[in-house]
Design a protein around this motif. Structure first.
Motif, short mmCIF file in Angstrom:
data_model
loop_
_atom_site.label_atom_id
_atom_site.label_comp_id
_atom_site.label_asym_id
_atom_site.label_seq_id
_atom_site.Cartn_x
_atom_site.Cartn_y
_atom_site.Cartn_z
N LEU A 58 0.84 -1.20 0.00
CA LEU A 58 0.00 0.00 0.00
C LEU A 58 0.87 1.24 0.00
O LEU A 58 1.95 1.26 0.58
CB LEU A 58 -0.91 0.01 1.23
CG LEU A 58 -1.92 -1.11 1.36
CD1 LEU A 58 -2.68 -0.98 2.67
CD2 LEU A 58 -2.89 -1.10 0.20
N SER A 59 0.38 2.27 -0.63
CA SER A 59 1.06 3.55 -0.62
C SER A 59 0.62 4.35 0.59
O SER A 59 -0.58 4.54 0.82
CB SER A 59 0.73 4.33 -1.90
OG SER A 59 1.03 5.70 -1.73
N CYS A 60 1.56 4.84 1.39
CA CYS A 60 1.21 5.64 2.57
C CYS A 60 0.53 6.95 2.19
O CYS A 60 -0.25 7.50 2.95
CB CYS A 60 2.48 5.93 3.39
SG CYS A 60 3.16 4.45 4.14
N GLU A 61 0.82 7.46 0.99
CA GLU A 61 0.25 8.73 0.56
C GLU A 61 -1.16 8.57 0.01
O GLU A 61 -2.06 9.32 0.35
CB GLU A 61 1.13 9.39 -0.50
CG GLU A 61 2.45 9.95 0.02
CD GLU A 61 3.49 8.85 0.21
OE1 GLU A 61 3.49 7.88 -0.57
OE2 GLU A 61 4.28 8.95 1.16
N ASN B 33 -8.39 4.32 6.98
CA ASN B 33 -8.53 3.67 8.29
C ASN B 33 -9.99 3.40 8.55
O ASN B 33 -10.79 4.28 8.70
CB ASN B 33 -7.92 4.53 9.39
CG ASN B 33 -8.50 5.92 9.43
OD1 ASN B 33 -9.26 6.30 8.55
ND2 ASN B 33 -8.19 6.68 10.45
N GLU C 293 -3.15 5.60 -0.08
CA GLU C 293 -4.03 4.57 0.46
C GLU C 293 -4.00 4.55 1.98
O GLU C 293 -4.01 3.50 2.61
CB GLU C 293 -3.65 3.21 -0.11
CG GLU C 293 -3.79 3.18 -1.63
CD GLU C 293 -3.48 1.83 -2.20
OE1 GLU C 293 -4.29 0.92 -1.98
OE2 GLU C 293 -2.45 1.69 -2.86
N ASN C 294 -3.96 5.74 2.56
CA ASN C 294 -3.95 5.85 4.01
C ASN C 294 -5.39 5.84 4.52
O ASN C 294 -5.91 6.83 5.00
CB ASN C 294 -3.25 7.15 4.41
CG ASN C 294 -3.12 7.27 5.90
OD1 ASN C 294 -3.24 6.29 6.62
ND2 ASN C 294 -2.90 8.48 6.37
#
Length: 200
Positions: free
Chosen positions: A190-193, A198, A195-196
């Motif tokens: 996953l991309s932290c930018e 929650n 696909e963050n």
């Protein structure tokens, strides 16, 4: 913005939730907030009281801002392995499934959440197909995080998924149905930018 009511069972407190929802709407209006008319009230419910007058009044009042998912684990056998009434030990499947047509008439794209643990692995394929047969087109499946797994569960789990995937492909069920086990992004980083996300 999404206000998420999960449980326990949120519809046990429908009067309080109705007050909270009214408060949210009034405050958004009073403050001329950018979220006014841009919000969602989200529910994960066991579906037992879905048909009741108070719940139905709440749905009519807030329909355009609602997303409601009913948790039904699959066939009666699988569902009733874990979802029983506290006092009697009787399974709740029959009381939940009778509310599915009403729910789908109000939310045709309604999704269900299925919970999988060691005991119900043998019923995955049959249960997912059963839910599709009820008209539920989005099936999200979660494995419990607790330490309930037994040796060789992984092999049985894989076999159930292979059989389910083959059946879905052979019968073109993927055209109108989705199952979270077969999400195209599973196994990819996953991309932290981008696909963050929650959520539960």
């Amino acid at each position: 913005v999404v206000w998420d009511f999960i449980g326990g069972e949120p519809f046990l407190e429908i009067d309080l939730i109705d007050q909270i929802s009214d408060y949210i709407k009034l405050e958004l209006y009073r403050r001329d907030h950018r979220w006014f008319n841009s919000y969602r009230l989200s529910f994960a419910t066991n579906g037992l009281s879905y048909h009741t007058e108070k719940v139905q009044d709440y749905i009519k009042k807030n329909h355009d801002h609602l997303s409601i998912g009913i948790t039904i684990d699959g066939t009666e056998l699988l569902h009733d392995l874990n979802r029983v009434y506290k006092n009697s030990g009787k399974g709740s499947y029959k009381d939940v499934v009778k509310n599915i047509p009403l729910w789908l008439s109000q939310f045709p794209n309604g999704a269900t959440k299925v919970t999988i643990c060691s005991e119900n692995i043998p019923y995955i394929k049959e249960s997912v197909l059963h839910l599709m047969g009820l008209g539920i087109h989005e099936i999200n499946i979660n494995c419990v995080f607790e330490n309930v797994w037994k040796k060789n569960d992984n092999k049985l789990f894989e076999q159930q998924l292979l059989e389910l995937a083959d059946y879905i492909i052979d019968n073109d069920l993927y055209r109108e149905n989705t199952c979270s086990f077969f999400n195209e992004f599973i196994g990819k980083p996953l991309s932290c930018e981008t696909e963050n996300q929650n959520w539960c």
